[in-house]
Design a protein around this motif. Structure first.
Motif, PDB file in Angstrom:
ATOM      1  N   SER A 191      -0.762  -3.355 -10.212  1.00 57.16           N
ATOM      2  CA  SER A 191      -1.008  -4.790 -10.225  1.00 57.16           C
ATOM      3  C   SER A 191      -2.369  -5.089 -10.849  1.00 57.16           C
ATOM      4  O   SER A 191      -3.359  -4.417 -10.577  1.00 57.16           O
ATOM      5  CB  SER A 191      -0.960  -5.346  -8.800  1.00 57.16           C
ATOM      6  OG  SER A 191      -1.963  -4.754  -8.001  1.00 57.16           O
TER       7      SER A 191
ATOM      8  N   ASP B   7      -3.144   3.940   1.237  1.00 57.47           N
ATOM      9  CA  ASP B   7      -3.238   3.018   2.371  1.00 57.47           C
ATOM     10  C   ASP B   7      -1.871   2.738   2.990  1.00 57.47           C
ATOM     11  O   ASP B   7      -1.745   2.609   4.210  1.00 57.47           O
ATOM     12  CB  ASP B   7      -3.876   1.696   1.931  1.00 57.47           C
ATOM     13  CG  ASP B   7      -5.311   1.876   1.453  1.00 57.47           C
ATOM     14  OD1 ASP B   7      -6.010   2.741   2.006  1.00 57.47           O
ATOM     15  OD2 ASP B   7      -5.712   1.156   0.528  1.00 57.47           O
TER      16      ASP B   7
ATOM     17  N   ARG C 116       0.103   1.418  -1.951  1.00 56.98           N
ATOM     18  CA  ARG C 116      -1.181   0.725  -1.953  1.00 56.98           C
ATOM     19  C   ARG C 116      -2.305   1.736  -1.761  1.00 56.98           C
ATOM     20  O   ARG C 116      -2.208   2.639  -0.908  1.00 56.98           O
ATOM     21  CB  ARG C 116      -1.214  -0.361  -0.879  1.00 56.98           C
ATOM     22  CG  ARG C 116      -0.230  -1.482  -1.159  1.00 56.98           C
ATOM     23  CD  ARG C 116      -0.420  -2.662  -0.234  1.00 56.98           C
ATOM     24  NE  ARG C 116       0.016  -2.396   1.134  1.00 56.98           N
ATOM     25  CZ  ARG C 116       1.274  -2.460   1.544  1.00 56.98           C
ATOM     26  NH1 ARG C 116       2.233  -2.757   0.687  1.00 56.98           N
ATOM     27  NH2 ARG C 116       1.581  -2.230   2.801  1.00 56.98           N
TER      28      ARG C 116
ATOM     29  N   THR D 228      -6.764   2.686  -1.930  1.00 49.31           N
ATOM     30  CA  THR D 228      -8.191   2.462  -2.135  1.00 49.31           C
ATOM     31  C   THR D 228      -8.669   3.588  -3.040  1.00 49.31           C
ATOM     32  O   THR D 228      -8.312   4.755  -2.822  1.00 49.31           O
ATOM     33  CB  THR D 228      -8.971   2.479  -0.817  1.00 49.31           C
ATOM     34  OG1 THR D 228      -8.509   1.411   0.021  1.00 49.31           O
ATOM     35  CG2 THR D 228     -10.460   2.303  -1.067  1.00 49.31           C
TER      36      THR D 228
ATOM     37  N   ASP E 242     -18.000  -9.082  -4.840  1.00 49.95           N
ATOM     38  CA  ASP E 242     -16.656  -9.611  -5.083  1.00 49.95           C
ATOM     39  C   ASP E 242     -16.601 -10.089  -6.526  1.00 49.95           C
ATOM     40  O   ASP E 242     -17.489 -10.813  -6.984  1.00 49.95           O
ATOM     41  CB  ASP E 242     -16.334 -10.773  -4.141  1.00 49.95           C
ATOM     42  CG  ASP E 242     -16.102 -10.307  -2.719  1.00 49.95           C
ATOM     43  OD1 ASP E 242     -15.410  -9.285  -2.545  1.00 49.95           O
ATOM     44  OD2 ASP E 242     -16.617 -10.957  -1.796  1.00 49.95           O
TER      45      ASP E 242
ATOM     46  N   THR F  84     -11.296  -9.022  -6.747  1.00 53.35           N
ATOM     47  CA  THR F  84     -11.407  -7.593  -6.483  1.00 53.35           C
ATOM     48  C   THR F  84     -12.710  -7.345  -5.727  1.00 53.35           C
ATOM     49  O   THR F  84     -13.753  -7.892  -6.099  1.00 53.35           O
ATOM     50  CB  THR F  84     -11.419  -6.772  -7.789  1.00 53.35           C
ATOM     51  OG1 THR F  84     -10.187  -6.977  -8.476  1.00 53.35           O
ATOM     52  CG2 THR F  84     -11.582  -5.289  -7.497  1.00 53.35           C
TER      53      THR F  84
ATOM     54  N   GLY G  60     -10.788  -1.495  -3.475  1.00 54.60           N
ATOM     55  CA  GLY G  60      -9.675  -1.508  -2.529  1.00 54.60           C
ATOM     56  C   GLY G  60      -8.535  -2.414  -2.945  1.00 54.60           C
ATOM     57  O   GLY G  60      -8.590  -3.125  -3.941  1.00 54.60           O
ATOM     58  N   ARG G  61      -7.444  -2.319  -2.162  1.00 59.90           N
ATOM     59  CA  ARG G  61      -6.284  -3.215  -2.279  1.00 59.90           C
ATOM     60  C   ARG G  61      -5.616  -3.142  -3.649  1.00 59.90           C
ATOM     61  O   ARG G  61      -5.282  -4.145  -4.256  1.00 59.90           O
ATOM     62  CB  ARG G  61      -6.668  -4.656  -1.942  1.00 59.90           C
ATOM     63  CG  ARG G  61      -7.262  -4.828  -0.571  1.00 59.90           C
ATOM     64  CD  ARG G  61      -7.365  -6.285  -0.171  1.00 59.90           C
ATOM     65  NE  ARG G  61      -8.229  -7.059  -1.044  1.00 59.90           N
ATOM     66  CZ  ARG G  61      -9.535  -7.198  -0.864  1.00 59.90           C
ATOM     67  NH1 ARG G  61     -10.126  -6.585   0.144  1.00 59.90           N
ATOM     68  NH2 ARG G  61     -10.254  -7.932  -1.691  1.00 59.90           N
ATOM     69  N   LYS G  62      -5.395  -1.937  -4.136  1.00 59.12           N
ATOM     70  CA  LYS G  62      -4.703  -1.763  -5.415  1.00 59.12           C
ATOM     71  C   LYS G  62      -3.251  -1.355  -5.149  1.00 59.12           C
ATOM     72  O   LYS G  62      -2.972  -0.445  -4.365  1.00 59.12           O
ATOM     73  CB  LYS G  62      -5.389  -0.701  -6.271  1.00 59.12           C
ATOM     74  CG  LYS G  62      -6.862  -0.979  -6.546  1.00 59.12           C
ATOM     75  CD  LYS G  62      -7.108  -2.353  -7.155  1.00 59.12           C
ATOM     76  CE  LYS G  62      -6.472  -2.515  -8.519  1.00 59.12           C
ATOM     77  NZ  LYS G  62      -6.833  -3.819  -9.139  1.00 59.12           N
ATOM     78  N   ARG G  63      -2.321  -2.041  -5.813  1.00 60.64           N
ATOM     79  CA  ARG G  63      -0.887  -1.823  -5.598  1.00 60.64           C
ATOM     80  C   ARG G  63      -0.234  -1.271  -6.858  1.00 60.64           C
ATOM     81  O   ARG G  63      -0.516  -1.726  -7.968  1.00 60.64           O
ATOM     82  CB  ARG G  63      -0.203  -3.124  -5.185  1.00 60.64           C
ATOM     83  CG  ARG G  63      -0.680  -3.691  -3.863  1.00 60.64           C
ATOM     84  CD  ARG G  63       0.062  -4.956  -3.485  1.00 60.64           C
ATOM     85  NE  ARG G  63      -0.251  -6.058  -4.390  1.00 60.64           N
ATOM     86  CZ  ARG G  63       0.611  -6.592  -5.250  1.00 60.64           C
ATOM     87  NH1 ARG G  63       1.846  -6.120  -5.331  1.00 60.64           N
ATOM     88  NH2 ARG G  63       0.255  -7.599  -6.026  1.00 60.64           N
TER      89      ARG G  63
END
Length: 352
Positions: free
Chosen positions: A9, A128, A136, A138, A289, A297, A318-321
Motif C-alpha cells: 500500500s 504485525d 502488515r 513494521t 509524522d 506515515t 510502521g503500519r505497512k500493508r
C-alpha cells in the motif's frame, strides 16, 4: 520461471518478484532476461509494473533473504536502473518469497532479515498481522554499530546549490539513507503550504524533475535514471512535515518507504533542510509524522552520540500493508519453472 506479484500500500505499482538463483549472474545477461519479462508483462496488460525484485535465500548467517531491486524505466522494455532500492518492493518480496516456499510461513511477531544488495542496507521486516491475502509490517532500516550522520550527505555538505536548467539556482539537501534523495523546501519553489503543495500540477512536477536531473548531474549520475529521487517538503505543525515526491514516471501517490526512511534520517542531520524544518516550531526528538497526498506515515529515527557526532542507528516505519496478488508462469523463461518448483518444494521440506 514463475513470477509473483505483490502490492505494498502506498506504492505506485505492484512488484514482480523473481528467483535470482535462476537468472544469469552477470548484469548484461540479466538485462536481456528482464527485457523479455517486461515485454511479456506488457503483452499481458502489465505495462504499469515497473518494480522488479530479484531474491534468493541468503547465505549470510545474519540474513534470511538476499534482495536486489531493479527499477524499470519508461521509454523501452530494455531500460532499467540498478542503482537504488525500494522499501515497498522489499516488503512485497518478503511476502512473495514466503508464498513460494523460499521463506517460512509468515506469522505475527516473526522477523525477516533482508540483505539489500544494491546498497548494503540491513532491513528487518517485523510481521504485525497476517490475513488471508494481506500482511502488515513494521520495517526497520538498521545501521549495525551506527553510522555518523555526516556520512549520509552525498556531497559532504548539508545544503547544495544547484544550477537548474530554465530555473535558476535551487538549494537542496542531498541525503542517502535507504535511498538517495534530494530534499527541497517547497517554499523556495513558491509553494506556501501543504494545501498548495498537494494541489500543484504539471508546472511544479516539471520543475522538480529538472531539479532532480540537476542533482543527478551534480553527483555524476545519469539524469535519465531514477536516482536520486526528489521530494518537496513544507512544515505543517510540530512533529509533522508535508511531502510530495516524484516517482517513475509521475507523482508518487504517497511517498516511497525508503523516502520516508531518508526524510526521517535527514531530520537528524544538522544543517539539512529537513533538520531545520523539523525544528521550526519546536524541538525535534526523532519522531516525525509525514503527510502526503495519499495519507500519513509515522517515522522514528534514532541516533546515539559517537565521537562527538550523532550516529544513526535505525529508522523505523510502521503500519505497512502488503497484498499478495498471485503467481504466473513467465513464458519467455518458462523452461525454468520445473527447476523452480523443485527448489521451492525442497526449501519447504527443509523448513517444515
Amino acid at each position: 520461471m514463475i513470477g509473483h506479484l505483490a502490492y505494498a500500500s502506498g506504492s505506485p505499482c505492484p512488484t514482480v518478484v523473481l528467483d535470482a538463483g535462476l537468472l544469469a549472474p552477470d548484469e548484461e545477461s540479466v538485462r536481456r532476461e528482464l527485457t523479455a519479462v517486461r515485454r511479456y508483462l506488457t503483452d499481458a496488460g502489465g505495462s504499469h509494473v515497473l518494480k522488479i525484485a530479484l531474491v534468493r535465500p541468503s547465505e549470510h548467517p545474519m540474513f534470511d533473504l538476499d534482495y536486489r531491486f531493479v527499477q524499470a524505466l519508461p521509454g523501452g522494455p530494455d531500460r532499467f536502473d540498478f542503482r537504488g532500492s525500494c522499501g515497498h518492493s522489499i516488503l512485497s518480496a518478503v511476502v512473495a518469497a514466503s508464498r513460494s516456499g523460499m521463506l517460512p510461513k509468515l506469522t505475527p511477531g516473526g522477523r525477516i532479515r533482508v540483505n539489500v544488495l544494491n546498497n548494503g542496507d540491513s532491513v528487518v521486516c517485523e510481521v504485525d498481522a497476517v490475513d488471508r491475502d494481506e500482511v502488515r509490517f513494521t520495517v526497520y532500516f538498521v545501521q549495525p554499530g551506527g553510522v555518523a550522520v555526516s556520512r549520509l550527505l552525498l556531497t559532504g555538505e548539508a545544503r547544495t546549490e544547484l544550477a537548474v536548467e530554465d530555473g535558476g539556482n535551487v538549494t537542496v539537501s542531498l541525503v542517502s539513507s535507504g535511498n538517495a534523495y534530494a530534499f527541497v523546501d517547497a517554499r523556495e519553489l513558491g509553494i506556501a503550504d501543504h494545501g498548495a503543495l498537494f494541489s500543484a500540477g504539471s508546472e511544479l512536477f516539471e520543475r522538480m524533475a529538472r531539479i532532480r536531473a540537476a542533482a543527478a548531474a551534480h553527483l555524476g549520475w545519469s539524469p535519465e535514471g531514477a536516482f536520486p529521487k526528489i521530494a518537496a517538503i513544507v512544515p505543517m505543525e510540530p512533529g509533522r512535515l508535508a511531502a510530495r515526491a516524484i516517482s517513475v514516471p509521475s507523482w508518487h501517490p504517497t511517498m516511497a518507504l525508503t523516502g520516508a526512511v531518508c526524510l526521517g534520517a535527514a531530520t537528524r542531520v544538522p544543517g539539512t533542510i529537513p533538520w531545520a524544518m523539523a525544528r521550526e516550531q519546536g524541538p525535534a526528538d526523532g519522531l516525525i509524522d509525514i503527510t502526503t497526498p495519499g495519507g500519513d506515515t509515522a517515522v522514528t529515527a534514532t541516533t546515539l552520540e559517537t565521537a562527538g557526532e550523532p550516529a544513526l542507528t535505525w529508522v523505523g516505519v510502521g503500519r505497512k500493508r502488503v497484498t499478495f496478488q498471485g503467481s504466473f508462469v513467465l513464458e519467455p523463461l518458462a523452461h525454468l519453472q520445473f527447476e523452480e518448483i523443485a527448489q521451492c518444494l525442497a526449501l519447504s521440506a527443509t523448513s517444515a
